[in-house]
Design a protein around this motif. Structure first.
Motif, PDB file in Angstrom:
ATOM      1  N   ASP A 182       2.883  16.051  -3.974  1.00  0.00           N
ATOM      2  CA  ASP A 182       3.432  15.120  -4.970  1.00  0.00           C
ATOM      3  C   ASP A 182       2.572  13.864  -5.050  1.00  0.00           C
ATOM      4  O   ASP A 182       1.981  13.440  -4.056  1.00  0.00           O
ATOM      5  N   ARG A 225       6.620  15.649  -0.924  1.00  0.00           N
ATOM      6  CA  ARG A 225       5.728  16.598  -0.263  1.00  0.00           C
ATOM      7  C   ARG A 225       4.291  16.118  -0.422  1.00  0.00           C
ATOM      8  O   ARG A 225       3.979  15.279  -1.253  1.00  0.00           O
ATOM      9  N   LYS A 226       3.425  16.725   0.329  1.00  0.00           N
ATOM     10  CA  LYS A 226       2.021  16.330   0.311  1.00  0.00           C
ATOM     11  C   LYS A 226       1.413  16.473  -1.087  1.00  0.00           C
ATOM     12  O   LYS A 226       0.539  15.706  -1.472  1.00  0.00           O
ATOM     13  N   PHE A 250       2.199   9.854  -5.254  1.00  0.00           N
ATOM     14  CA  PHE A 250       3.015   8.776  -4.694  1.00  0.00           C
ATOM     15  C   PHE A 250       2.336   7.431  -4.960  1.00  0.00           C
ATOM     16  O   PHE A 250       1.295   7.124  -4.375  1.00  0.00           O
ATOM     17  N   LEU A 251       2.922   6.662  -5.866  1.00  0.00           N
ATOM     18  CA  LEU A 251       2.362   5.360  -6.227  1.00  0.00           C
ATOM     19  C   LEU A 251       3.335   4.252  -5.825  1.00  0.00           C
ATOM     20  O   LEU A 251       4.541   4.466  -5.779  1.00  0.00           O
ATOM     21  N   ILE A 252       2.795   3.067  -5.562  1.00  0.00           N
ATOM     22  CA  ILE A 252       3.666   1.913  -5.373  1.00  0.00           C
ATOM     23  C   ILE A 252       3.614   1.028  -6.618  1.00  0.00           C
ATOM     24  O   ILE A 252       2.647   1.053  -7.380  1.00  0.00           O
ATOM     25  N   LYS A 309       0.837  -1.201   0.000  1.00  0.00           N
ATOM     26  CA  LYS A 309       0.000   0.000   0.000  1.00  0.00           C
ATOM     27  C   LYS A 309       0.870   1.248   0.000  1.00  0.00           C
ATOM     28  O   LYS A 309       2.015   1.215   0.453  1.00  0.00           O
ATOM     29  N   ALA A 310       0.313   2.319  -0.546  1.00  0.00           N
ATOM     30  CA  ALA A 310       1.060   3.563  -0.673  1.00  0.00           C
ATOM     31  C   ALA A 310       0.879   4.389   0.586  1.00  0.00           C
ATOM     32  O   ALA A 310       0.372   5.498   0.566  1.00  0.00           O
TER      33      ALA A 310
END
Lengths: 182, 182, 182, 182
Positions: free
Chosen positions: D90, D87-88, D92-94, D62-63
């Motif tokens: 940006d 930063r918030k 963000f993927l896994i 999970k990201a």
């Protein structure tokens, strides 16, 4: 019935804000399927089988559960989220579109877990559940879609989706209580 | 209506042996939609827009048109195949499963052709057409599914699929004659 | 070594026109790997294991072997194609891009054939073979890439690709003769 | 140079625990590319272009950025994570495997953002960056891979990967400073 398989429980779009046309109605219908889903969850915990939440990302594009719950919690959803929110040990993936397989790590996760049967639950039965079911069928997973564990805005649409999953996608759509028997 | 777009015409599973339950019925229904599809084909030729056949491979696993036609030709299908068989300049892809996007080069081909609108035709409306439509929708193509150009074993299922494509997948499902107007 | 597995032999881009920079050189190098590939083919026929050609479509967008061979046959390629052309019982797929998995039915075919090991052969070793190998690795297939069965324009690039497949993708890259032993 | 495009900056596997063979070495090399990546990030913020982290999930599936950072922070990584952590605002993927496109929502996100150029940065240059580059190339994105913004365990491998991305995948591999000019 599931005892001879390597099943995973999919819980689709249950962290939901119900902010759409007919959202109020779907929220009510979702309340009625929740006890069955929670019973299934317990059964999966007892058997140490994986439970996978797969959920719309609500423009967050990340599987940050706290922020997602914060975003979705409101009068229509709070009583649902309070009960159904994933535990720390559950898997939690986001999906960008209708199908739980499209643009997600679900296939890799199922492969790692060596799963061969998917039990689909959640909302909406005639959209995200149905299209997930077809994507699972194309990948040759066996399907269980307990009829008391999915809901749609409209009962006729829900019933049509169940019939389609049974006849076209070879899903077992019996009520969830039958799955506990051996 | 299509004049402002870069459309492609998809013709789904029309090279068919109709050797399945209700195959006889679907063959008859397919005969009734064929004139509309042939008119659409002509319109696409006139405008030099691409026409893409996408078809089950009948265990050949190859897009060898001659062998596929030979395999599929029988009393139920021959009059259909004779009229609808692709010309040399049409694209012809095979698909291994329900959706025209799954396990095929369709997405690469559409990208190369710079297509942004798909016109879906063929059979069965409530299976391969519907699941292709959802895969197209998830990839953000605009959809036209002329209601007189798809058929299913059962008219109610066909009608349900059209409603679902209209309401859930934002498809335009007007009769094909409306697409010729500007 | 392969006897305990369910292997498939992949033959990548060997129906080739060699009409590109360094095409003449690659044609010569391809001639040198062909005997090893043909021996492997024989071994697969003896064991009734599947042989899958996967090939660029040369803008035909269809797996029409005759037209593809006609298109590709020239002074650089004819002696290769004459020997390596697929038999009727071999599978023959086209691919739109570098990887044999991207935009193709390969994954569905391997699933139907219940294959768990892929033996990769063909050209170019540092492009289509390498990127196919990574796509296979991400899908958790075991890999054999016999070093005498792939070729690249440049020997150093070929050697680098082999090293990468061995170290990063866990491929067995021993010469093909070792695969016959038990 | 980027001014005429709709670029996105990809930052690959920089939230890393470096717990693998040669992890210590890669940690050091990663320190040396970080100033260039941070400068690129600033340039992207100035232009309001999207920045997308895509990262191994370290078995969390999970990201969840906080838990991932907690898991990865150690003597080798902490000084890197402190500076490069998203930063918030940006994305963000896994990702479950080598390529940033495989089993992720990246393609949907890029489509929503209407991106046509990808700037690839991060580690390891000869594995996750290279295989992401090929997947981007197959989807017809234009590529920039600034040579001072990727690192690999071994400098020769890094150099080979850069050459391959330049020659095979048509990537611009000039140093990042050239990308700021117009």
């Amino acid at each position: 019935m599931l005892k001879d398989c390597k099943p995973a429980l999919l819980i689709i779009d249950m962290i939901n804000d119900f902010n759409f046309a007919h959202g109020e109605i779907l929220s009510q219908k979702t309340s009625t399927i929740m006890p069955s889903i929670l019973d299934l969850k317990d059964y999966f915990y007892q058997n140490k089988w994986p439970i996978i939440y797969i959920n719309d990302h609500y423009k967050l594009w990340k599987a940050d559960l706290e922020r997602l719950i914060q975003h979705c919690s409101n009068e229509r959803s709070k009583h649902i989220i309070d009960k159904i929110a994933p535990r720390k040990e559950d898997y939690f993936l986001i999906k960008p579109k209708h199908s739980a397989f499209y643009g997600t790590a679900l296939e890799s996760l199922l492969q790692e877990l060596k799963v061969d049967v998917l039990v689909l639950t959640g909302i909406a039965g005639n959209i995200c559940v149905l299209f997930t079911a077809n994507d699972a069928y194309m990948r040759e997973y066996s399907l269980f879609v307990p009829q008391d564990c999915i809901a749609s805005n409209n009962d006729q649409d829900n019933s049509n989706a169940l019939t389609m999953m049974k006849e076209v996608l070879k899903a077992n759509i019996e009520p969830s209580k039958f799955f506990y028997e051996q």
